[in-house]
Design an enzyme around this catalytic site. Structure first.
Site, PDB file in Angstrom:
ATOM      1  CB  SER A 144      15.606-102.335  14.515  1.00  0.00           C
ATOM      2  OG  SER A 144      16.610-103.297  14.350  1.00  0.00           O
ATOM      3  NE  ARG A 149      11.564-109.515  21.259  1.00  0.00           N
ATOM      4  CZ  ARG A 149      12.776-109.179  21.641  1.00  0.00           C
ATOM      5  NH1 ARG A 149      13.134-109.318  22.904  1.00  0.00           N
ATOM      6  NH2 ARG A 149      13.657-108.697  20.793  1.00  0.00           N
ATOM      7  CD  GLU A 161       8.552-104.021  13.791  1.00  0.00           C
ATOM      8  OE1 GLU A 161       9.227-103.411  14.654  1.00  0.00           O
ATOM      9  OE2 GLU A 161       7.912-103.428  12.905  1.00  0.00           O
ATOM     10  CG  ASN A 162       9.927-105.660  20.673  1.00  0.00           C
ATOM     11  OD1 ASN A 162      10.365-104.625  21.158  1.00  0.00           O
ATOM     12  ND2 ASN A 162      10.698-106.474  19.960  1.00  0.00           N
ATOM     13  CD1 TRP A 163       2.839-105.052  19.164  1.00  0.00           C
ATOM     14  CD2 TRP A 163       2.187-105.721  21.189  1.00  0.00           C
ATOM     15  NE1 TRP A 163       2.439-103.932  19.869  1.00  0.00           N
ATOM     16  CE2 TRP A 163       2.031-104.324  21.123  1.00  0.00           C
ATOM     17  CE3 TRP A 163       1.832-106.371  22.374  1.00  0.00           C
ATOM     18  CZ2 TRP A 163       1.552-103.555  22.176  1.00  0.00           C
ATOM     19  CZ3 TRP A 163       1.346-105.615  23.433  1.00  0.00           C
ATOM     20  CH2 TRP A 163       1.213-104.223  23.327  1.00  0.00           C
ATOM     21  CG  ASP A 198      19.753-105.805  20.385  1.00  0.00           C
ATOM     22  OD1 ASP A 198      18.968-106.528  21.028  1.00  0.00           O
ATOM     23  OD2 ASP A 198      20.174-106.103  19.259  1.00  0.00           O
ATOM     24  N   GLY A 199      20.439-106.542  23.433  1.00  0.00           N
ATOM     25  CA  GLY A 199      21.329-107.500  24.084  1.00  0.00           C
ATOM     26  C   GLY A 199      20.858-107.959  25.466  1.00  0.00           C
ATOM     27  CB  SER A 211       9.836-102.486  18.101  1.00  0.00           C
ATOM     28  OG  SER A 211       9.721-103.889  17.989  1.00  0.00           O
ATOM     29  CD  GLU A 241      28.270 -88.395  12.546  1.00  0.00           C
ATOM     30  OE1 GLU A 241      28.771 -89.510  12.276  1.00  0.00           O
ATOM     31  OE2 GLU A 241      28.266 -87.437  11.757  1.00  0.00           O
ATOM     32  NE  ARG A 250      21.987-110.856  21.557  1.00  0.00           N
ATOM     33  CZ  ARG A 250      22.513-109.861  20.859  1.00  0.00           C
ATOM     34  NH1 ARG A 250      23.695-110.005  20.316  1.00  0.00           N
ATOM     35  NH2 ARG A 250      21.842-108.735  20.707  1.00  0.00           N
TER      36      ARG A 250
END
Ligand code: FPP
Length: 238
Positions: A192, A67, A63-65, A16-17, A61, A203, A20
């Site tokens: 996510s 975007r 869900e990324n569709w 992620d990131g 993911s 972990e 940004r």
């Protein structure tokens, strides 16, 4: 490197990131993804040198569709380029590729490139590199349960034969040991919809570093944190 350090067999990463990272530099988000793809290649090599046997990354993911179209296209093009150009490198480094996720929604040429790369690296014996594309853990579990239900319906198994290991064997990760360590970069502390079944005992390690800036030293820090944890799998400290 510290010789005493226990190396996790399987490391999974939520990268992620990227957006940004680009925005901070006044660049389009897609540049963050391009840089992120370079980071993936470097970290794969670093993980391999550290002795990690499986590396799984969350590239796209379910869900990324949602975007913007340009961003979806840019990500698909990065993945397409990787699938079409990485065979020689995988052969040289003995890397075995597997793509997790529902491939049926991907463009046909990408599906073919994935199938070819998976086939041509299948007998490599080095690090297993799993790339999750159009992947959602709930979707993966639904697909696994459907496949078990079909076997019950056609009489090839009894409902009582639906066990944890049967479900594991029907997930996209079949045959791959569960992750020992899940890393998420970019400052958020969420899973996510990534490997929900498989990370039951992993972990979790969260860091603020944006994925394009993630380096071998950051991976080592995560492995050090993993070393400082006591893994009990629900049992007591002996
Ligand atoms: C999340 O950052 C990252 C993604 C949705 C895409 C990750 C994909 C790559 C790094 C390319 C993978 C390439 C290969 C070769 C496997 P974000 O865009 O959500 O960042 P933000 O939270 O800063 O907006």
């Amino acid at each position: 490197m510290d010789k005493e350090r226990r190396i996790p067999v399987h490391v999974a990463i939520i990268m992620d990131g990227n957006g940004r990272w680009a925005k901070r530099r006044g660049l389009p988000r897609t540049v963050g993804h391009t840089q992120g793809a370079r980071t993936v290649e470097q970290i794969l090599e670093d993980a391999d040198h550290m002795g990690i046997r499986y590396l799984t990354v969350y590239a796209f993911s379910t869900e990324n569709w949602s975007r913007p179209d340009t961003e979806v296209k840019a990500l698909m093009n990065l993945l397409r380029t990787y699938m079409k150009t990485s065979l020689a490198k995988c052969a040289r480094n003995n890397v075995r590729i597997r793509v997790l996720g529902d491939k049926s929604r991907l463009d046909k040429d990408l599906q073919v490139a994935i199938a070819n790369l998976e086939r041509d690296t299948a007998s490599n014996t080095g690090i297993g590199f799993q790339i999750a594309i159009n992947y959602g853990s709930r979707d993966e579990i639904v697909r696994a349960l459907r496949s078990a239900a079909e076997k019950v319906a056609d009489g090839s198994i009894q409902p009582s034969e639906i066990t944890e290991s049967l479900i594991s064997d029907n997930l996209d990760t079949r045959g791959i040991p569960d992750p020992d360590l899940l890393i998420r970069t970019g400052g958020e502390q969420r899973i996510s919809n990534f490997l929900l079944w498989q990370t039951a005992y992993a972990e979790l390690y969260f860091c603020d570093t944006a994925w394009p800036d993630f380096k071998k030293e950051d991976l080592e820090k995560a492995v050090d944190a993993y070393n400082n944890r006591e893994r009990r799998y629900g049992g007591l400290i002996s």
